[in-house]
Structure formats: structure tokens, C-alpha cells
Design a protein around this motif. Structure first.
Motif, PDB file in Angstrom:
ATOM      1  N   PRO A  58       0.811  -1.220   0.000  1.00  0.00           N
ATOM      2  CA  PRO A  58       0.000   0.000   0.000  1.00  0.00           C
ATOM      3  C   PRO A  58       0.848   1.274   0.000  1.00  0.00           C
ATOM      4  CG  PRO A  58       0.226  -0.771   2.240  1.00  0.00           C
ATOM      5  CD  PRO A  58       1.102  -1.662   1.378  1.00  0.00           C
ATOM      6  N   ALA A  59       0.239   2.353  -0.457  1.00  0.00           N
ATOM      7  CA  ALA A  59       0.790   3.698  -0.323  1.00  0.00           C
ATOM      8  C   ALA A  59      -0.344   4.605   0.120  1.00  0.00           C
ATOM      9  CB  ALA A  59       1.386   4.184  -1.639  1.00  0.00           C
ATOM     10  N   ILE A  60      -0.029   5.677   0.858  1.00  0.00           N
ATOM     11  CA  ILE A  60      -1.051   6.536   1.458  1.00  0.00           C
ATOM     12  C   ILE A  60      -0.858   7.977   1.001  1.00  0.00           C
ATOM     13  CG2 ILE A  60      -1.974   7.439   3.628  1.00  0.00           C
ATOM     14  CD1 ILE A  60      -0.915   4.864   4.978  1.00  0.00           C
ATOM     15  N   TRP A  61      -1.957   8.593   0.574  1.00  0.00           N
ATOM     16  CA  TRP A  61      -1.966  10.027   0.300  1.00  0.00           C
ATOM     17  C   TRP A  61      -2.891  10.707   1.293  1.00  0.00           C
ATOM     18  CZ3 TRP A  61      -6.089  13.253  -1.602  1.00  0.00           C
ATOM     19  CH2 TRP A  61      -5.691  14.593  -1.778  1.00  0.00           C
ATOM     20  N   ARG A  62      -2.332  11.652   2.052  1.00  0.00           N
ATOM     21  CA  ARG A  62      -3.127  12.400   3.039  1.00  0.00           C
ATOM     22  C   ARG A  62      -3.660  13.667   2.405  1.00  0.00           C
ATOM     23  NH1 ARG A  62      -2.082  16.623   6.640  1.00  0.00           N
ATOM     24  NH2 ARG A  62      -3.604  16.712   8.347  1.00  0.00           N
ATOM     25  N   ASP A  66      -8.874  17.979   3.585  1.00  0.00           N
ATOM     26  CA  ASP A  66     -10.015  17.179   4.038  1.00  0.00           C
ATOM     27  C   ASP A  66      -9.494  15.799   4.420  1.00  0.00           C
ATOM     28  OD1 ASP A  66     -12.415  15.965   4.561  1.00  0.00           O
ATOM     29  OD2 ASP A  66     -13.223  16.168   2.531  1.00  0.00           O
ATOM     30  N   PRO A  67      -8.922  15.648   5.629  1.00  0.00           N
ATOM     31  CA  PRO A  67      -8.243  14.401   6.005  1.00  0.00           C
ATOM     32  C   PRO A  67      -9.094  13.149   5.838  1.00  0.00           C
ATOM     33  CG  PRO A  67      -7.768  16.118   7.607  1.00  0.00           C
ATOM     34  CD  PRO A  67      -8.824  16.664   6.701  1.00  0.00           C
ATOM     35  N   GLY A  68     -10.400  13.266   6.070  1.00  0.00           N
ATOM     36  CA  GLY A  68     -11.258  12.103   5.928  1.00  0.00           C
ATOM     37  C   GLY A  68     -11.400  11.628   4.503  1.00  0.00           C
ATOM     38  N   ALA A  69     -10.991  12.470   3.539  1.00  0.00           N
ATOM     39  CA  ALA A  69     -11.058  12.116   2.122  1.00  0.00           C
ATOM     40  C   ALA A  69      -9.709  11.634   1.597  1.00  0.00           C
ATOM     41  CB  ALA A  69     -11.549  13.310   1.305  1.00  0.00           C
ATOM     42  N   SER A  70      -8.815  11.260   2.492  1.00  0.00           N
ATOM     43  CA  SER A  70      -7.508  10.743   2.082  1.00  0.00           C
ATOM     44  C   SER A  70      -7.675   9.421   1.339  1.00  0.00           C
ATOM     45  CB  SER A  70      -6.611  10.568   3.309  1.00  0.00           C
ATOM     46  OG  SER A  70      -6.401  11.813   3.950  1.00  0.00           O
ATOM     47  N   LEU A  71      -6.621   9.006   0.654  1.00  0.00           N
ATOM     48  CA  LEU A  71      -6.699   7.843  -0.233  1.00  0.00           C
ATOM     49  C   LEU A  71      -5.576   6.855   0.036  1.00  0.00           C
ATOM     50  CD1 LEU A  71      -7.388   9.791  -3.550  1.00  0.00           C
ATOM     51  CD2 LEU A  71      -9.081   8.535  -2.192  1.00  0.00           C
ATOM     52  N   ILE A  72      -5.846   5.598  -0.262  1.00  0.00           N
ATOM     53  CA  ILE A  72      -4.861   4.523  -0.161  1.00  0.00           C
ATOM     54  C   ILE A  72      -4.758   3.858  -1.528  1.00  0.00           C
ATOM     55  CG2 ILE A  72      -4.283   2.331   0.962  1.00  0.00           C
ATOM     56  CD1 ILE A  72      -6.356   3.399   3.186  1.00  0.00           C
ATOM     57  N   VAL A  73      -3.551   3.687  -2.002  1.00  0.00           N
ATOM     58  CA  VAL A  73      -3.310   2.973  -3.258  1.00  0.00           C
ATOM     59  C   VAL A  73      -2.701   1.627  -2.902  1.00  0.00           C
ATOM     60  CG1 VAL A  73      -2.086   2.999  -5.465  1.00  0.00           C
ATOM     61  CG2 VAL A  73      -2.942   5.137  -4.488  1.00  0.00           C
ATOM     62  N   GLY A  80      -3.137  -5.327 -11.212  1.00  0.00           N
ATOM     63  CA  GLY A  80      -3.045  -3.885 -11.374  1.00  0.00           C
ATOM     64  C   GLY A  80      -3.088  -3.135 -10.067  1.00  0.00           C
ATOM     65  N   LEU A  81      -3.729  -1.980 -10.089  1.00  0.00           N
ATOM     66  CA  LEU A  81      -3.625  -1.029  -8.987  1.00  0.00           C
ATOM     67  C   LEU A  81      -5.019  -0.557  -8.553  1.00  0.00           C
ATOM     68  CD1 LEU A  81      -1.119   0.171  -7.587  1.00  0.00           C
ATOM     69  CD2 LEU A  81      -1.252   2.099  -9.174  1.00  0.00           C
ATOM     70  N   TYR A  82      -5.239  -0.574  -7.219  1.00  0.00           N
ATOM     71  CA  TYR A  82      -6.499  -0.117  -6.636  1.00  0.00           C
ATOM     72  C   TYR A  82      -6.298   1.224  -5.939  1.00  0.00           C
ATOM     73  CZ  TYR A  82      -8.862  -4.631  -7.177  1.00  0.00           C
ATOM     74  OH  TYR A  82      -9.467  -5.751  -7.694  1.00  0.00           O
ATOM     75  N   VAL A  83      -7.384   1.999  -5.875  1.00  0.00           N
ATOM     76  CA  VAL A  83      -7.460   3.181  -5.017  1.00  0.00           C
ATOM     77  C   VAL A  83      -8.629   2.965  -4.065  1.00  0.00           C
ATOM     78  CG1 VAL A  83      -7.745   5.682  -4.875  1.00  0.00           C
ATOM     79  CG2 VAL A  83      -6.550   4.663  -6.838  1.00  0.00           C
ATOM     80  N   TYR A  84      -8.379   3.150  -2.769  1.00  0.00           N
ATOM     81  CA  TYR A  84      -9.397   2.975  -1.741  1.00  0.00           C
ATOM     82  C   TYR A  84      -9.580   4.274  -0.961  1.00  0.00           C
ATOM     83  CZ  TYR A  84      -8.070  -1.997  -2.271  1.00  0.00           C
ATOM     84  OH  TYR A  84      -7.781  -3.252  -2.752  1.00  0.00           O
ATOM     85  N   GLY A  85     -10.785   4.479  -0.436  1.00  0.00           N
ATOM     86  CA  GLY A  85     -11.019   5.523   0.551  1.00  0.00           C
ATOM     87  C   GLY A  85     -10.719   4.974   1.933  1.00  0.00           C
ATOM     88  N   LEU A  86     -10.767   5.826   2.952  1.00  0.00           N
ATOM     89  CA  LEU A  86     -10.507   5.379   4.314  1.00  0.00           C
ATOM     90  C   LEU A  86     -11.589   4.438   4.830  1.00  0.00           C
ATOM     91  CD1 LEU A  86      -9.105   8.570   6.092  1.00  0.00           C
ATOM     92  CD2 LEU A  86      -7.872   6.758   4.873  1.00  0.00           C
ATOM     93  N   ASP A  87     -12.725   4.390   4.131  1.00  0.00           N
ATOM     94  CA  ASP A  87     -13.758   3.423   4.482  1.00  0.00           C
ATOM     95  C   ASP A  87     -13.479   2.051   3.879  1.00  0.00           C
ATOM     96  OD1 ASP A  87     -14.208   3.938   1.816  1.00  0.00           O
ATOM     97  OD2 ASP A  87     -16.280   4.630   2.068  1.00  0.00           O
ATOM     98  N   GLY A  88     -12.381   1.936   3.134  1.00  0.00           N
ATOM     99  CA  GLY A  88     -11.993   0.666   2.535  1.00  0.00           C
ATOM    100  C   GLY A  88     -12.656   0.366   1.211  1.00  0.00           C
TER     101      GLY A  88
END
Length: 362
Positions: A58-62, A66-73, A80-88
Motif C-alpha cells: 500500500p501507499a497513502i496520500w493524506r 479534508d483528512p477524511g477524504a484521504s486515499l490509499i493505493v 493492477g492497482l487499486y485506489v481505496y477511501g478510508l472506508d476501505g
């Protein structure tokens, strides 16, 4: 450094065979070293590749605004590659082949705009190491592909791009530094630069470890690269020197809290400058945390307890400090889960505050 002798290894140098045997951990030493339990706060939707070792890193973008809208790759190394929200939940997926390790950086382009550059080691061709490049939309959560660039050190035999991490630029004109860990232990450094409206990679220098290596992370504050040699331990590579050389940091042995394989690495740096290195001690399903100021083992933890299942056989990990909303007020820790049965593999999300409190860290 716990009184250890520090030995440097320059480009092309290999660990002596006697050190390899001395550092090996026997099955008798895998006696489950003391570790505290820390529960996951959330988990991502499983990757699409079922019944296989697929999720990896994983990698994290803060999102500072809007911290709650941060993303996880996160990578599905079969697809391939996924992008997730903090809600998974999945925000995006790009079918991009066998992407193993991933990193991201906010970079400043030539026109002055700030962009989120994502890069990953591309193992689609096991003989030609490549870096797959993307831009991530912070608001949309969508990835746009920039293609892939070949990254084979001059004169090196055909090789597999295995590990990968990114660091900040070290010279003017660079967007970032990229580090590709080939499966034979070669770590190739390159500069990522803007070129013709896209991003190109220029090979700069190498450092060679003796055996299979993968996990790596850059501590930008100290201009230091850390690399995990799976059966041996963790090496630190100062980046300010003209020639890259590896220095022993922690070894696969009980007193260093590591059981082979040593896999993912992550660095946490607080506003006060205090830093921590976390390593996936895959052999006993734990995580070892080191104080970067003293290089001493500060504690170990496992992900388990609570309503969400724990982790095992973790490959990639990542930490980002700062406010990520109520569930992650001080920072976010993400770890790949190698056994998420009956579902496919996924990533577990933990509160850095919970980890810090459980280990009694200042």
C-alpha cells in the motif's frame, strides 16, 4: 546501535558467507517474541484476484484540506492497482499488469502545479524491470496512466523489478527519486523528471546486497534509504554520499525483533522530528518498530483483536502521520493481509495513536 559493528558495503560488494550463516534464524528461534496486540480499525475491499497471493503493497496520500477524504493505493500483483477511501471501499482500479510495490509523492510540475505522482515496480516482463507511472486525482480518486519506463542498470543481466519505493528530489529539476530493488539484491536509484509533458526515469547509481531483497523505504528527513534483505535483516543506505553503500541496521535475530522473512518497511516522522522505522517480521506475523535516533528496537506488535480479523504473512506496509479524521487522529498504518480467508487478500488499516499507545511510545 546496540554495540554492533557497522560494516559498509559499496556497489557490487557482497556480504561474506560467514555473515550470511551467522545471521540466519533457525526454526528454534522463532519462539514468538513478545508483541502487543493492536486491532485494525478498518479494512479494504478484497482485491479481485481470488485464491492467490495477490495483494502486496500500500501507499497513502493524506488530503491535508479534508483528512477524511484521504486515499490509499494498493497493488494486486496479478492484475493492477487499486485506489481505496478510508472506508476501505474501492474508488478506482486500473488493470496494469503485475505491479508489485507502489509508492507516491506530491510533486511540483514545471508549470507550478502540484500533482500526486504514483509509481510501481512492474513485473509483467520478468526479464525487463520497469516502473509503471500514474497521476492520482486527489478529488476524484482516479488514476491516469503515464505508461511505463524501463529501469535496468547498465550492463546488468535481465532481471525482475521486485521491490520499489520513492523519495524526495535530491537535486534541482527532479520530481522525485525512485528505487527499484531487483530480485538479486541490486538496488537501482534513478531520478524521475518531467519530460515532454510526461515523466521519465534516469538511472543514477546502484548498491548491491547479497541475496533476495524487496522492501524499501526512504526517510526524507535523514536522506537515508532502508532496504530489507529478506533472510538477513535491514540495511541503511545514506543518500548524501557520492557512492551508495549499505550499513547494517538490524539483523534477523531475536534481540532485533526480526524473524525471516523481513518484508515491508515504513517510516513515521513526527512534527518534532522523532522518527520510527517499522518492519514486517513476516516469519512470526508481527511488526518490529525501531527508534531511528538510537537504532534500537522500541517494541513489537501484531494486528489482531477487535471486530476485524488480524493479519498474517504481511508483505507491504505504509505509515503516514497527521490527522486522518476521527478514526485515525494521529496517523494511519496500512498492512497487507496474506490470509483474509474466505475472501481474497486485502489491506488492514490501523490507528497510529493505537500503536503508539500500545507500545508506550512518547
Amino acid at each position: 546501535m546496540k554495540g554492533r559493528n557497522i560494516t559498509q558495503y559499496g556497489p557490487g560488494a557482497l556480504l561474506p558467507a560467514i555473515l550470511l550463516s551467522a545471521c540466519a534464524t533457525t526454526s528454534a528461534s522463532k519462539a514468538y517474541l513478545p508483541a502487543v496486540d493492536v486491532p485494525a480499525m478498518a479494512e479494504t475491499v478484497p482485491v479481485g484476484t481470488a485464491n492467490d497471493d495477490a495483494a502486496d503493497d500500500p501507499a497513502i496520500w493524506r488530503n491535508a484540506a479534508d483528512p477524511g477524504a484521504s486515499l490509499i493505493v494498493g497493488t494486486d500483483k496479478k492484475a493492477g492497482l487499486y485506489v481505496y477511501g478510508l472506508d476501505g471501499k474501492v474508488r478506482d482500479f486500473v488493470a496494469a499488469g503485475a505491479l508489485n510495490n507502489v509508492g507516491l509523492r506530491e510533486v511540483t510540475m514545471a508549470d507550478g502545479s502540484r500533482r500526486i505522482l504514483v509509481a510501481a515496480s512492474d513485473r509483467t516482463d520478468r526479464a525487463v524491470p520497469r516502473i509503471a507511472l500514474f497521476m492520482l486525482g486527489g478529488a476524484s480518486g482516479k488514476l491516469s496512466s503515464l505508461g511505463a519506463v524501463t529501469f535496468l542498470p547498465p550492463g546488468h543481466a535481465p532481471a525482475e523489478a521486485y521491490g520499489f519505493c520513492m523519495g524526495g528530489p535530491l537535486r534541482a529539476g527532479e520530481l522525485a527519486r525512485a528505487y527499484v530493488v531487483l530480485k538479486d539484491g541490486t538496488v537501482a536509484e534513478g531520478a524521475l523528471v518531467e519530460q515532454g509533458g510526461s515523466v521519465a526515469a534516469m538511472h543514477l547509481r546502484d548498491v548491491k546486497l547479497a541475496t533476495q531483497s524487496e522492501g524499501c523505504v526512504v526517510d526524507d528527513a535523514a536522506r537515508t534509504l532502508y532496504v530489507a534483505e529478506e533472510d538477513i535483516g535491514i540495511w541503511k543506505v545514506p543518500l548524501d554520499r557520492e557512492t551508495l553503500g549499505a550499513e547494517a541496521f538490524a539483523r534477523v535475530r531475536d534481540e532485533d525483533g526480526l524473524v525471516d522473512d523481513v518484508e515491508g518497511l515504513a517510516v513515521a516522522r513526527g512534527a518534532d522530528g522523532k522518527g520510527w522505522l517499522v518492519a514486517s517480521s513476516q516469519g512470526d506475523n508481527a511488526y518490529a518498530l525501531f527508534d531511528l535516533q538510537t537504532a534500537r528496537l522500541a517494541g513489537r506488535f501484531r494486528i489482531r483483536g477487535g471486530a476485524i480479523d488480524g493479519t498474517s504473512d504481511t508483505d507491504g506496509i505504509e505509515i503516514a502521520l497527521g490527522d486522518f479524521g476521527p478514526a485515525f487522529p494521529e496517523g494511519l498504518f496500512a498492512a497487507q493481509d496474506g490470509d483474509n480467508a474466505p475472501d481474497a487478500q486485502n489491506f488492514k488499516l490501523l490507528s497510529w495513536h493505537a500503536i503508539r499507545t500500545a507500545l508506550g511510545l512518547d
